[in-house]
Design an enzyme around this catalytic site. Structure first.
Site, PDB file in Angstrom:
ATOM      1  CD  GLU A  45      -2.130   0.669   2.427  1.00 43.42           C
ATOM      2  OE1 GLU A  45      -1.797   0.650   3.783  1.00 43.42           O
ATOM      3  OE2 GLU A  45      -3.457   1.976   2.912  1.00 43.42           O
ATOM      4  CE  LYS A 122      -6.677   1.410   3.918  1.00 44.86           C
ATOM      5  NZ  LYS A 122      -5.481   1.256   4.413  1.00 44.86           N
ATOM      6  CB  CYS A 167      -3.961  -1.540   4.904  1.00 37.36           C
ATOM      7  SG  CYS A 167      -3.241  -1.664   5.995  1.00 37.36           S
TER       8      CYS A 167
HETATM    9  N1  CDV Z   1      -3.460   1.394   5.894  1.00 37.29           N
HETATM   10  C1  CDV Z   1      -4.143   0.310   7.365  1.00 37.29           C
HETATM   11  O1  CDV Z   1      -4.807   0.550   7.196  1.00 37.29           O
HETATM   12  N2  CDV Z   1      -3.803   0.489   8.957  1.00 37.29           N
HETATM   13  C2  CDV Z   1      -4.239   0.035   9.721  1.00 37.29           C
HETATM   14  C3  CDV Z   1      -4.046   0.495  11.069  1.00 37.29           C
HETATM   15  C4  CDV Z   1      -4.488   1.429  11.515  1.00 37.29           C
HETATM   16  C5  CDV Z   1      -4.644  -0.431  12.347  1.00 37.29           C
HETATM   17  C6  CDV Z   1      -4.309  -1.906   9.350  1.00 37.29           C
HETATM   18  O2  CDV Z   1      -5.529  -2.033   9.358  1.00 37.29           O
HETATM   19  O3  CDV Z   1      -3.295  -1.542   9.806  1.00 37.29           O
END
Ligand code: CDV
Length: 308
Positions: A45, A122, A167
């Site tokens: 990401e 996202k 993510c």
């Molecule tokens: N970049 C992200 O989406 N990070 C989130 C953190 C903030 C919990 C994740 O789900 O890894």
């Protein structure tokens, strides 16, 4: 006949605020060269810059210099060129600023001929909008990005069915299932996950990695799909993020995992036909799903308690 796709996960170590996109792209190309022979390489990401949502700007437009206005562009063209020479498909994440002024946390899927065949923005944005002095570090994705507007599509390319998530999406079973319902065979996932919880500092890297693996392995198993999850890791301007990049098979087993928090390649020969057994048996959605009982999933966001 197995349908083998040789996959590389290209974990990136830290990118400091001062690092240029050109320097990062040179690192990505070095990883690509290391993975020579792979059919497909997965980068994290927001791969081109530091994880800038940790930095607060009162004036949001001051963060616009972290965004890409076109793709490919001058900084990333060498990556596209090298991939074409190697005949390698790839995916990476970046901050996207559209011509009409929208901001997204985006990833693209590029085939072996260097064509962008898919784009994902996202959907599950974590964090907060305003500066929060109670947190050990800021996570301002909700300030700088809008929620994605493209859904969770699946693309037929490179001999298989590919989907992307980014993510925090990995913590939401709905994201996998929407792709599972389109027959997805390989999901790619780039991430930047801080090593501690900003609102619970004693939740450190072990617990964070546990939840990461739990989410990815469950998503793979319950949808009988490969998942390739790739981190940007290490300490960026004093802020640590864990590695644990993974390739997970359709049974939910980890078949490759990084050992460092630096630039590192993991590889696996993934048989896309290995997704078939689970899809035809315990997770044959057509036979076993009971949608008449799932209404709350799409009609409700927060919890509604039963009446006392
Ligand atoms: N970049 C992200 O989406 N990070 C989130 C953190 C903030 C919990 C994740 O789900 O890894």
């Amino acid at each position: 006949m197995p349908r083998i796709i040789n996959v590389a996960g290209a974990q990136l170590g830290p990118i400091q605020k001062a690092d240029s996109r050109e320097a990062v792209v040179a690192r990505m190309i070095a990883l690509m060269d290391k993975a020579k022979g792979a059919d497909f390489i997965v980068y994290p990401e927001l791969a081109l810059t530091t994880f800038f949502p940790r930095w607060y700007h009162e004036n949001r437009a001051e963060a616009d210099h972290w965004f890409e206005k076109s793709m490919p562009n001058a900084a990333t063209q060498p990556l596209f060129d090298r991939a074409k020479v190697l005949g390698m498909g790839f995916t990476f994440g970046y901050a996207e600023l559209t011509p009409d002024g929208h901001h997204f946390n985006t990833s693209i899927l590029v085939d072996k001929a260097g064509r962008i065949v898919g784009k994902y923005r996202k959907i599950h944005l974590p964090g907060h909008v305003e500066y929060d002095p109670e947190r050990t570090h800021q996570h301002l994705e909700k300030r700088y990005f809008e929620p994605g507007d493209l859904g969770f599509p699946v693309w037929r390319t490179m001999g298989g069915l590919f989907g992307m998530m980014i993510c925090n999406d990995r913590r939401w079973p709905e994201a996998y299932r929407v792709m599972g319902l389109q027959g997805v065979e390989m999901i790619t996932l780039g991430f930047n996950t801080p090593s501690t919880n900003s609102q619970k500092p004693d939740e450190g890297p072990e617990a964070r990695a546990f939840h990461h693996k739990l989410s990815v392995q469950a998503g793979a198993y319950q949808n009988s799909t490969w998942v390739v999850a790739v981190a940007k890791a290490g300490v960026e301007d004093g802020f640590p993020m864990f590695g644990c990049s993974l390739i997970v098979d359709p049974d939910g087993r980890i078949v490759a995992e990084t050992k460092t928090e630096d630039d590192e390649i993991i590889m696996h020969a993934c048989d896309l036909d290995a997704t078939k057994f689970g899809k035809d048996t315990i997770f044959d959605f057509k036979r076993h799903r009971r949608i008449e009982h799932y209404g709350r999933i799409t009609s409700q966001t927060g919890v509604v308690l039963p009446q006392e």
